[in-house]
Scaffold this motif. Structure first.
Motif, short mmCIF file in Angstrom:
data_model
loop_
_atom_site.label_atom_id
_atom_site.label_comp_id
_atom_site.label_asym_id
_atom_site.label_seq_id
_atom_site.Cartn_x
_atom_site.Cartn_y
_atom_site.Cartn_z
N VAL A 1 -8.40 -3.78 -5.01
CA VAL A 1 -7.96 -4.83 -4.00
C VAL A 1 -9.19 -5.45 -3.64
N ASP A 2 -10.51 -4.47 -3.51
CA ASP A 2 -11.78 -5.25 -2.84
C ASP A 2 -12.14 -6.06 -3.80
N ARG A 3 -11.96 -6.16 -4.97
CA ARG A 3 -12.69 -6.82 -6.07
C ARG A 3 -11.73 -8.12 -5.94
N LEU B 1 -5.92 6.29 -5.40
CA LEU B 1 -5.91 5.46 -4.42
C LEU B 1 -7.31 4.83 -4.02
N ARG B 2 -8.43 5.60 -4.59
CA ARG B 2 -9.91 5.25 -4.39
C ARG B 2 -9.74 3.68 -5.33
N TYR B 3 -9.30 4.25 -6.51
CA TYR B 3 -9.48 2.96 -7.61
C TYR B 3 -8.57 1.83 -7.23
N ALA B 4 -7.30 2.16 -6.55
CA ALA B 4 -6.55 0.99 -6.15
C ALA B 4 -7.00 0.08 -5.12
N GLU B 5 -8.01 0.83 -4.07
CA GLU B 5 -8.77 0.00 -3.30
C GLU B 5 -9.81 -0.56 -3.62
N TRP C 1 0.88 -1.06 -0.01
CA TRP C 1 -0.12 -0.03 0.13
C TRP C 1 0.92 1.43 -0.06
N GLU C 2 1.97 1.21 0.62
CA GLU C 2 2.79 2.34 0.90
C GLU C 2 3.77 2.55 -0.58
N ALA C 3 3.76 1.55 -1.16
CA ALA C 3 4.43 1.65 -2.62
C ALA C 3 3.40 2.19 -3.61
N GLU C 4 2.06 1.83 -3.34
CA GLU C 4 1.06 2.25 -4.20
C GLU C 4 0.87 3.79 -3.84
N VAL C 5 0.89 4.29 -2.77
CA VAL C 5 0.69 5.73 -2.36
C VAL C 5 1.82 6.57 -2.85
N TYR D 1 -5.70 14.14 -7.84
CA TYR D 1 -5.28 13.00 -8.71
C TYR D 1 -4.78 11.59 -7.77
N THR D 2 -4.25 11.86 -6.61
CA THR D 2 -3.87 10.78 -5.83
C THR D 2 -4.97 10.31 -5.27
#
Length: 142
Positions: free
Chosen positions: A94-96, A87-91, A49-53, A82-83
């Motif tokens: 992950v949820d999917r 991050l919302r898309y990344a979450e 997650w930190e790498a994604e951030v 943008y961030t």
């Protein structure tokens, strides 16, 4: 940019079993048990997650660099938006993935139960047939 985003919430972590030593006052039985595999998975998740951030913030800066005429406040707002979107898309991804993994695990558990039931039925049938064949000659001669 406004600090780090929070990592995705824990997703139904399994309760950890306590280690029993039989000694009263032992910290291993008094406090929560440590499951090394679970802790490693949590650490991996945190690092991912930190790498994604970091990647989202880096890409947000690169995107904002395309607009050199923006005022500093507008640039910061653009980077933050943008961030946040990234991050919302990344979450959501992950949820999917977690949902898909859970669905597959349930499907595989059901399939395993079905196969085990078939094997048990087959073994019982073979045992019954063997017992019947063993008793048949005695019944015919007696």
């Amino acid at each position: 940019m406004g600090g780090r985003q929070r990592p995705p919430k824990a997703r139904n972590a399994r309760p950890e079993a306590r280690r029993r030593t039989g000694r009263p006052g032992d910290p291993r039985t008094d406090g929560p048990a440590v499951n090394p595999g679970l802790e490693i998975a949590r650490l991996e998740g945190y690092l991912a997650w930190e790498a994604e951030v970091s990647a989202a913030e880096r890409d947000a800066r690169a995107f904002a660099d395309r607009f050199p005429w923006l005022a500093p406040d507008d640039r910061e707002a653009l980077e933050q938006a943008y961030t946040d979107d990234r991050l919302r898309y990344a979450e959501e991804v992950v949820d999917r993935a977690v949902g898909r993994c859970r669905a597959l695990a349930a499907r595989y558990r059901a399939e395993c139960r079905r196969i085990c039931a078939r094997w048990a039925a087959l073994c019982l049938s073979v045992a019954f047939a063997a017992a019947l064949l063993a008793a048949l000659p005695a019944a015919l001669h007696g």
